[in-house]
Scaffold this active site. Structure first.
Site, PDB file in Angstrom:
ATOM      1  N   GLN A 284       1.925  -5.953  -3.310  1.00 58.04           N
ATOM      2  CA  GLN A 284       2.370  -6.087  -1.916  1.00 58.04           C
ATOM      3  C   GLN A 284       3.676  -5.300  -1.711  1.00 58.04           C
ATOM      4  O   GLN A 284       3.869  -4.293  -2.352  1.00 58.04           O
ATOM      5  CB  GLN A 284       2.541  -7.568  -1.516  1.00 58.04           C
ATOM      6  CG  GLN A 284       1.225  -8.341  -1.411  1.00 58.04           C
ATOM      7  CD  GLN A 284       0.656  -8.771  -2.753  1.00 58.04           C
ATOM      8  OE1 GLN A 284       1.316  -9.434  -3.519  1.00 58.04           O
ATOM      9  NE2 GLN A 284      -0.575  -8.415  -3.039  1.00 58.04           N
TER      10      GLN A 284
ATOM     11  N   ALA B 129      -4.065  -7.633  -3.872  1.00 58.23           N
ATOM     12  CA  ALA B 129      -3.611  -6.257  -4.129  1.00 58.23           C
ATOM     13  C   ALA B 129      -4.811  -5.327  -4.286  1.00 58.23           C
ATOM     14  O   ALA B 129      -5.874  -5.735  -4.734  1.00 58.23           O
ATOM     15  CB  ALA B 129      -2.765  -6.227  -5.403  1.00 58.23           C
ATOM     16  N   GLY B 130      -4.596  -4.081  -3.919  1.00 59.41           N
ATOM     17  CA  GLY B 130      -5.583  -3.035  -4.179  1.00 59.41           C
ATOM     18  C   GLY B 130      -4.788  -1.796  -4.526  1.00 59.41           C
ATOM     19  O   GLY B 130      -4.170  -1.199  -3.650  1.00 59.41           O
ATOM     20  N   HIS B 131      -4.731  -1.463  -5.799  1.00 57.53           N
ATOM     21  CA  HIS B 131      -3.910  -0.340  -6.255  1.00 57.53           C
ATOM     22  C   HIS B 131      -4.826   0.807  -6.662  1.00 57.53           C
ATOM     23  O   HIS B 131      -5.609   0.680  -7.590  1.00 57.53           O
ATOM     24  CB  HIS B 131      -3.010  -0.787  -7.423  1.00 57.53           C
ATOM     25  CG  HIS B 131      -1.992  -1.813  -7.024  1.00 57.53           C
ATOM     26  ND1 HIS B 131      -1.060  -2.327  -7.887  1.00 57.53           N
ATOM     27  CD2 HIS B 131      -1.736  -2.400  -5.817  1.00 57.53           C
ATOM     28  CE1 HIS B 131      -0.296  -3.206  -7.238  1.00 57.53           C
ATOM     29  NE2 HIS B 131      -0.695  -3.263  -5.996  1.00 57.53           N
TER      30      HIS B 131
ATOM     31  N   LYS C 265      -0.703   4.459  -8.078  1.00 56.27           N
ATOM     32  CA  LYS C 265      -0.626   5.859  -8.499  1.00 56.27           C
ATOM     33  C   LYS C 265       0.616   6.116  -9.351  1.00 56.27           C
ATOM     34  O   LYS C 265       0.538   6.746 -10.415  1.00 56.27           O
ATOM     35  CB  LYS C 265      -0.616   6.790  -7.274  1.00 56.27           C
ATOM     36  CG  LYS C 265      -0.291   8.201  -7.699  1.00 56.27           C
ATOM     37  CD  LYS C 265      -0.142   9.243  -6.644  1.00 56.27           C
ATOM     38  CE  LYS C 265       0.632  10.392  -7.311  1.00 56.27           C
ATOM     39  NZ  LYS C 265       0.573  11.641  -6.600  1.00 56.27           N
TER      40      LYS C 265
ATOM     41  N   THR D  92      -9.998  -4.638   1.505  1.00 59.77           N
ATOM     42  CA  THR D  92     -10.788  -5.176   2.612  1.00 59.77           C
ATOM     43  C   THR D  92     -11.413  -4.078   3.472  1.00 59.77           C
ATOM     44  O   THR D  92     -12.295  -4.359   4.288  1.00 59.77           O
ATOM     45  CB  THR D  92      -9.887  -6.030   3.534  1.00 59.77           C
ATOM     46  OG1 THR D  92      -8.806  -5.204   3.986  1.00 59.77           O
ATOM     47  CG2 THR D  92      -9.323  -7.231   2.795  1.00 59.77           C
ATOM     48  N   GLY D  93     -10.969  -2.833   3.316  1.00 63.86           N
ATOM     49  CA  GLY D  93     -11.474  -1.738   4.140  1.00 63.86           C
ATOM     50  C   GLY D  93     -10.923  -1.777   5.563  1.00 63.86           C
ATOM     51  O   GLY D  93     -11.300  -0.964   6.406  1.00 63.86           O
TER      52      GLY D  93
ATOM     53  N   ASP E 196       0.810  -1.223   0.000  1.00 66.94           N
ATOM     54  CA  ASP E 196       0.000   0.000   0.000  1.00 66.94           C
ATOM     55  C   ASP E 196       0.842   1.272   0.000  1.00 66.94           C
ATOM     56  O   ASP E 196       0.415   2.308   0.518  1.00 66.94           O
ATOM     57  CB  ASP E 196      -0.971   0.026   1.205  1.00 66.94           C
ATOM     58  CG  ASP E 196      -1.894  -1.178   1.194  1.00 66.94           C
ATOM     59  OD1 ASP E 196      -2.222  -1.655   0.096  1.00 66.94           O
ATOM     60  OD2 ASP E 196      -2.285  -1.624   2.282  1.00 66.94           O
TER      61      ASP E 196
ATOM     62  N   LYS F  79       1.797   2.224  -5.112  1.00 67.04           N
ATOM     63  CA  LYS F  79       2.339   1.700  -6.380  1.00 67.04           C
ATOM     64  C   LYS F  79       1.434   2.038  -7.566  1.00 67.04           C
ATOM     65  O   LYS F  79       1.905   2.458  -8.624  1.00 67.04           O
ATOM     66  CB  LYS F  79       2.525   0.167  -6.268  1.00 67.04           C
ATOM     67  CG  LYS F  79       3.500  -0.241  -5.169  1.00 67.04           C
ATOM     68  CD  LYS F  79       3.564  -1.738  -4.990  1.00 67.04           C
ATOM     69  CE  LYS F  79       2.326  -2.344  -4.374  1.00 67.04           C
ATOM     70  NZ  LYS F  79       2.080  -1.982  -2.969  1.00 67.04           N
TER      71      LYS F  79
HETATM   72  P1  GDP Z   1      -0.777   0.457  -3.558  1.00 68.11           P
HETATM   73  O1  GDP Z   1      -1.398  -0.823  -3.119  1.00 68.11           O
HETATM   74  O2  GDP Z   1       0.691   0.487  -3.324  1.00 68.11           O
HETATM   75  O3  GDP Z   1      -1.124   0.836  -4.968  1.00 68.11           O
HETATM   76  O4  GDP Z   1      -1.391   1.586  -2.607  1.00 68.11           O
HETATM   77  P2  GDP Z   1      -2.944   1.740  -2.170  1.00 68.11           P
HETATM   78  O5  GDP Z   1      -3.727   2.242  -3.315  1.00 68.11           O
HETATM   79  O6  GDP Z   1      -3.429   0.491  -1.498  1.00 68.11           O
HETATM   80  O7  GDP Z   1      -2.816   2.791  -1.003  1.00 68.11           O
HETATM   81  C1  GDP Z   1      -2.295   4.062  -1.218  1.00 68.11           C
HETATM   82  C2  GDP Z   1      -3.367   5.088  -0.813  1.00 68.11           C
HETATM   83  O8  GDP Z   1      -2.778   6.360  -0.692  1.00 68.11           O
HETATM   84  C3  GDP Z   1      -4.451   5.241  -1.864  1.00 68.11           C
HETATM   85  O9  GDP Z   1      -5.655   5.582  -1.224  1.00 68.11           O
HETATM   86  C4  GDP Z   1      -3.949   6.406  -2.717  1.00 68.11           C
HETATM   87  O10 GDP Z   1      -5.004   7.111  -3.347  1.00 68.11           O
HETATM   88  C5  GDP Z   1      -3.309   7.257  -1.653  1.00 68.11           C
HETATM   89  N1  GDP Z   1      -2.144   8.047  -2.085  1.00 68.11           N
HETATM   90  C6  GDP Z   1      -1.190   7.736  -2.988  1.00 68.11           C
HETATM   91  N2  GDP Z   1      -0.228   8.692  -3.008  1.00 68.11           N
HETATM   92  C7  GDP Z   1      -0.590   9.612  -2.094  1.00 68.11           C
HETATM   93  C8  GDP Z   1      -0.001  10.822  -1.626  1.00 68.11           C
HETATM   94  O11 GDP Z   1       1.085  11.224  -2.036  1.00 68.11           O
HETATM   95  N3  GDP Z   1      -0.677  11.498  -0.645  1.00 68.11           N
HETATM   96  C9  GDP Z   1      -1.860  11.064  -0.136  1.00 68.11           C
HETATM   97  N4  GDP Z   1      -2.435  11.786   0.813  1.00 68.11           N
HETATM   98  N5  GDP Z   1      -2.441   9.945  -0.553  1.00 68.11           N
HETATM   99  C10 GDP Z   1      -1.809   9.208  -1.514  1.00 68.11           C
HETATM  100  P1  IMO Z   2      -0.947  -4.093  -2.319  1.00 68.63           P
HETATM  101  O1  IMO Z   2      -0.502  -4.624  -3.642  1.00 68.63           O
HETATM  102  C1  IMO Z   2      -0.991  -4.601   2.025  1.00 68.63           C
HETATM  103  C2  IMO Z   2      -1.171  -8.709   3.512  1.00 68.63           C
HETATM  104  C3  IMO Z   2      -2.433  -9.183   4.210  1.00 68.63           C
HETATM  105  C4  IMO Z   2      -1.859 -10.214   5.159  1.00 68.63           C
HETATM  106  C5  IMO Z   2      -0.738 -10.844   4.349  1.00 68.63           C
HETATM  107  C6  IMO Z   2      -1.124 -12.145   3.649  1.00 68.63           C
HETATM  108  O2  IMO Z   2      -2.229  -3.357  -2.375  1.00 68.63           O
HETATM  109  O3  IMO Z   2       0.150  -3.321  -1.657  1.00 68.63           O
HETATM  110  P2  IMO Z   2      -2.640 -12.740   1.549  1.00 68.63           P
HETATM  111  O4  IMO Z   2      -4.088 -12.478   1.280  1.00 68.63           O
HETATM  112  O5  IMO Z   2      -1.715 -12.187   0.541  1.00 68.63           O
HETATM  113  O6  IMO Z   2      -2.371 -14.195   1.821  1.00 68.63           O
HETATM  114  O7  IMO Z   2      -2.341 -11.976   2.949  1.00 68.63           O
HETATM  115  O8  IMO Z   2      -0.375  -9.892   3.366  1.00 68.63           O
HETATM  116  N1  IMO Z   2      -1.372  -8.158   2.152  1.00 68.63           N
HETATM  117  C7  IMO Z   2      -1.277  -6.860   1.861  1.00 68.63           C
HETATM  118  N2  IMO Z   2      -1.073  -5.782   2.653  1.00 68.63           N
HETATM  119  N3  IMO Z   2      -1.087  -4.442   0.685  1.00 68.63           N
HETATM  120  C8  IMO Z   2      -1.285  -5.507  -0.118  1.00 68.63           C
HETATM  121  O9  IMO Z   2      -1.255  -5.415  -1.474  1.00 68.63           O
HETATM  122  C9  IMO Z   2      -1.419  -6.770   0.465  1.00 68.63           C
HETATM  123  N4  IMO Z   2      -1.627  -8.023  -0.029  1.00 68.63           N
HETATM  124  C10 IMO Z   2      -1.578  -8.856   1.014  1.00 68.63           C
HETATM  125  O10 IMO Z   2      -3.072  -8.129   4.879  1.00 68.63           O
HETATM  126  O11 IMO Z   2      -1.268  -9.564   6.258  1.00 68.63           O
HETATM  127 MG    MG Z   3      -2.910  -1.514  -1.835  1.00 71.70          MG
END
Ligand code: GDP
Ligand code: IMO
Ligand code: MG
Length: 423
Positions: free
Chosen positions: A221, A39-41, A18, A298-299, A13, A16
């Protein structure tokens, strides 16, 4: 040509999605190499927000080809829902989203097994995303998996055999479940999948490189969740590191160009497992609130803490990071002081290398830096950076010995600043 790789250096998280979206215009192709719908990007642009799970984050930029590589595990039902929602918002995917025939399928029973194994672990549970990731990779490694390519040949038989094996395990665990709805959606997903180009992605990627095309590999991840080098057993089930791009796409190590390592200006973790710099006080709550730190899939509330340079140095080493990207610095805009962990105290001794086990008895050693206390969210160039912010960047670069080339100051595509400092 060589491939560049962008991957997370912390516990996922990092942002990535963005940055892949921002960098995509510079590449011909974007490819995912591991992970799956765990993953949740998140991407934000033109007032819209999208969360991608299995589809690479290069999908919104023009007509670029995006590839789901062999190292990915794919749930056809979730993939269909994700792809259909993108198509409904006007993005045509069918020709330019290529899927490796060697990617493994997440079966409905894999999801149920994931839940059953977690339940059986009791207090020791990993806190998985519940998407069947562990059981699917387990089947891959134990040579029992069903692959995307199998849907074109003898599929019914292969599916039935895998399902029967899973049902036996579930029976032995006395796990009660209902497969009806999951299986129905999954079978619809299988039919839907057939509309996409199912490819030999290793040939495709190497052919592209031979033709002088550029490829960006998108990690999922983060390094601290890597199956080998992460905080085992509280990790995911794939190699999230740079080397994962070699096995997950069929790229030789000498074809790797830049490795972009991405990290937050602080640190978060979702799910169970050790997190040395975790904050349990109002500072942690403040970071969580300002950073909207809730899981994109997952929220779940993400645990928050200060940046951990012991872990980050380890990640930089494991991945051979050549360029750093710092995300979410705006979240720290109002802090008077910022802390950074530079060593761990373990058994009365101070260490600055990442140890075998961080489960217990790790006390972070911090240095304190002055905050910049300036709203950075509208800044356009590094010339506008406050002095204290520059000092934070310099401190991190000295510690990590890699230049920070991009700074993100908000979730939107536009809130991204490139630094042109000398390397
Ligand atoms: P990823 O899994 O690595 O793609 O990251 P996620 O999308 O799960 O989580 C990153 C969160 O931070 C998302 O809600 C993005 O919209 C937000 N985000 C990304 N870059 C920035 C930033 O520079 N500032 C803020 N405030 N939010 C950001
Ligand atoms: P992105 O790509 C953050 C964490 C889960 C759990 C562990 C194992 O959005 O960064 P799994 O379902 O993979 O067997 O869970 O890994 N996890 C993540 N945490 N960002 C993720 O992906 C994750 N994908 C898995 O919360 O602790
Ligand atoms: Mg994510």
């Amino acid at each position: 040509m060589k491939v560049d790789i962008l991957l997370g250096l912390q516990w996922g998280d990092e942002g990535k999605g963005k940055v892949v979206d921002v960098l995509t215009p510079r590449y011909d192709v974007v490819a995912r190499f591991q992970g799956g719908p765990n993953a949740g990007h998140t991407l934000e642009f033109e007032g819209q927000k999208y969360v991608l799970r299995s589809i690479p984050s290069g999908i919104f930029q023009g007509d670029k080809v995006n590839i789901i590589g062999n190292g990915v595990v794919l749930d056809p039902a979730l993939f269909k829902a994700e792809a259909e929602s993108l198509e409904a918002s006007g993005h045509d995917l069918k020709k330019r989203l290529h899927i490796s025939k060697k990617a493994h399928l997440i079966l409905p029973t894999h999801r149920i097994l994931d839940a059953a194994y977690e339940a059986a672990k009791g207090d020791a549970k990993v806190g998985t995303t519940g998407k069947g990731i562990g059981p699917t990779y387990t089947d891959k490694i134990s040579r029992n998996g069903v692959r995307v390519g199998d849907i074109l040949h003898d599929f019914e038989k292969k599916y039935a055999a895998a399902k029967a094996r899973h049902e036996q395990i579930l029976k032995s665990l006395n796990y009660i479940y209902d497969l009806t709805e999951l299986e129905k959606a999954w079978m619809e997903g299988i039919e839907y999948l057939k509309q996409f180009p199912l490819v030999d992605s290793e040939h495709e990627v190497n052919g592209l490189l031979r033709d002088g095309k550029s490829v960006l590999c998108e990690g999922a991840q983060g390094t601290m969740l890597d199956i080998d080098f992460g905080s085992y057993p509280f990790v995911t089930s794939s190699n999230t590191i740079c080397a994962g791009a070699c096995t997950g796409l069929g790229i030789a190590p000498n074809k790797i160009g830049d490795v972009y390592g991405i990290f937050k200006a602080y640190c978060t973790r979702v799910g169970a497992g050790p997190f040395p710099t975790e904050l349990f006080d109002e500072t942690g709550d403040k970071i969580g609130a300002l950073g909207h730190e809730f899981g994109a899939v997952t929220g779940r509330k993400r645990r928050c803490g200060w940046i951990d340079l012991v872990a980050l140095k380890y990640s930089v080493m494991i991945n051979g990071v050549t360029k750093l990207i710092m995300m979410k610095s705006d979240v720290l805009d109002t802090f008077e002081t910022i802390k950074a962990c530079v060593a761990y105290k373990m058994n009365g001794e101070e260490i600055d290398h990442f140890p075998y086990d961080i489960t217990e008895g790790v006390e972070p050693v911090y240095v304190e830096l002055p905050g910049w206390q300036t709203d950075m969210t509208k800044m356009q160039s590094e010339d506008e950076f406050p002095e204290e912010f520059n000092a934070y960047l310099t401190f991190l670069e000295e510690q990590l010995e890699v230049p920070i080339k991009i700074v993100s100051v908000g979730p939107d595509r536009e809130q991204t600043i490139e630094r042109y400092t000398e390397e």
